[in-house]
Design a protein around this motif. Structure first.
Motif, short mmCIF file in Angstrom:
data_model
loop_
_atom_site.label_atom_id
_atom_site.label_comp_id
_atom_site.label_asym_id
_atom_site.label_seq_id
_atom_site.Cartn_x
_atom_site.Cartn_y
_atom_site.Cartn_z
N ASN A 149 -34.31 -10.46 5.69
CA ASN A 149 -34.97 -11.79 5.58
C ASN A 149 -34.02 -12.84 4.58
N VAL A 150 -34.26 -14.09 4.66
CA VAL A 150 -33.56 -14.92 3.72
C VAL A 150 -34.92 -15.65 3.04
N PHE A 151 -34.72 -16.26 1.89
CA PHE A 151 -35.89 -16.69 0.98
C PHE A 151 -35.58 -18.04 0.77
N LEU A 152 -36.70 -18.80 0.52
CA LEU A 152 -36.76 -20.26 0.37
C LEU A 152 -37.59 -20.76 -0.87
N SER A 153 -37.04 -21.51 -1.90
CA SER A 153 -38.04 -21.89 -2.96
C SER A 153 -37.75 -23.35 -3.07
N GLY A 154 -38.88 -24.17 -3.41
CA GLY A 154 -38.74 -25.79 -3.73
C GLY A 154 -40.05 -26.30 -3.82
N THR A 184 -40.06 -22.56 -9.04
CA THR A 184 -40.23 -21.52 -10.16
C THR A 184 -40.00 -20.19 -9.25
N SER A 185 -40.14 -19.95 -8.05
CA SER A 185 -39.76 -18.62 -7.27
C SER A 185 -38.29 -18.47 -7.19
N ALA A 186 -37.59 -19.41 -7.42
CA ALA A 186 -36.01 -19.24 -7.60
C ALA A 186 -35.58 -18.32 -8.40
N ARG A 187 -36.64 -18.11 -9.68
CA ARG A 187 -36.08 -17.14 -10.70
C ARG A 187 -36.09 -15.77 -10.11
N ALA A 188 -37.19 -15.54 -9.14
CA ALA A 188 -37.14 -14.18 -8.51
C ALA A 188 -35.86 -13.89 -7.88
N THR A 189 -35.30 -14.75 -7.04
CA THR A 189 -34.30 -14.76 -5.80
C THR A 189 -32.96 -14.61 -6.81
#
Lengths: 220, 220
Positions: A149-154, A184-189
């Motif tokens: 997977n690749v993740f996306l936050s924004g 804020t989910s960029a914290r996780a990645t």
């Protein structure tokens, strides 16, 4: 699309090369207008080069491929006017190598580099993605076989759709792109990079990626 | 093996039940000797119950299934003497729900709960594992189909081997168990919980897990 890639390191050049190969008009930016890597890249791939501000100004989309610890300073040198309204794809990580390997993952204000940038440039649409894998896998997911997977936050849905489109053109099938929600989910990645670094040390290669494996929904 | 499980929450009861079903002599510990959940569990599964100190004293292996924010206080109530030389399997996470969901992942001293415990109890052999998935998957990896992983961190190789043996008895095949190295690597898995929480919010179920997908080694 007219795209500026900020950062002439391996990540920046890899992304710039892929984007150029897909037909985008790409310019690569660095602190100085005549950075040797940028000049070489531009000559080889028919792209542009210039200062961070020089390439970001005319671009429709900006990729932040600078080190996460200097990204804020880099974008300040570009200025809010040149970034206004644009999608900023942030692939950076805040890695502090001052105490050796693995580097410490620095998250500004206890949050993330992505949020730091979004906070400083509120009229720019920051999307975090691709920061959880090595640069070769970013632009060629098939290097690692099977599902991953690749993740996306924004915070901006349209901006995320633009980035998802670019990811699709890199070879990421829609079901591989996991939209984690707001920025804020960029914290996780960004924190996931700690695990990436441990695995890199253990496996001796960056040719791996994370997969989220789900159970099938129970039968109705 | 004589095993004490500290914590009567869902995680502690799930692990205690699995361990008892595998033939271990299990006692479940809580702040008070007559905790209702512990008494009920002990009656149902033929195990023991008591205070944290009461169950940890006679145990050969101790499982920390208390909340990571209180684990240090719990272990201090047990005392170094009752933990000396023993394997402490730490499955905890430091989750701060004071600002809602997703909770903040707290890492003491910028490191990890596991290291905090190891530092306070230097003669105990702390192993971090199982903290990156929901409790049902911990004891029944087959709930999630296909390949996915469990991580292991610790400074003592023998202690890690003991925990790997337990994981094997839970159904984790050896190639699923990724030994990340010394206990500082617990920082990476405790931070991975941030991503777990986002995915839990997105997927609406805890029946998923992480897989590290590697490329085959290039042909010689």
């Amino acid at each position: 699309m007219k795209i500026a890639v900020l950062g002439t390191g391996e990540v920046g050049r890899r992304l710039a090369t892929k984007l150029a190969s897909l037909g985008h008009e790409v310019a690569i930016g660095s602190r100085t207008a005549d950075n040797a890597e940028a000049v070489k890249w531009a000559g080889e791939y028919g792209g542009g080069h210039g200062t961070f501000a020089g390439v970001a100004g005319p671009a429709e989309l900006v990729v932040n491929a600078t080190g996460g610890l200097v990204s804020l300073a880099v974008l300040r040198s570009v200025g809010a006017d040149r970034l206004r309204g644009k999608v900023l794809l942030d692939v950076s990580n805040g890695l502090d190598f001052s105490e050796g390997f693995p580097p410490k993952v620095v998250t500004p204000d206890g949050a993330s580099v992505a949020e730091q940038l979004q906070h400083a440039f509120s009229e720019t649409r920051v999307v975090k993605s691709l920061n959880t894998m090595t640069n070769t896998v970013m632009v060629e997911p098939g290097r690692v076989p099977g599902h991953h997977n690749v993740f996306l936050s924004g915070d901006d849905e349209d901006a995320k759709a633009v980035v998802a489109g670019l990811l699709g053109s890199f070879g990421w099938a829609p079901d591989r792109i996991l939209d984690l929600g707001d920025l804020t989910s960029a914290r996780a990645t960004e924190q996931l990079v700690q695990l990436w670094l441990r695995l890199y040390g253990m496996l001796g290669t960056g040719d791996f990626n994370f997969s989220v494996v789900t159970a099938p929904a129970p039968a109705a």
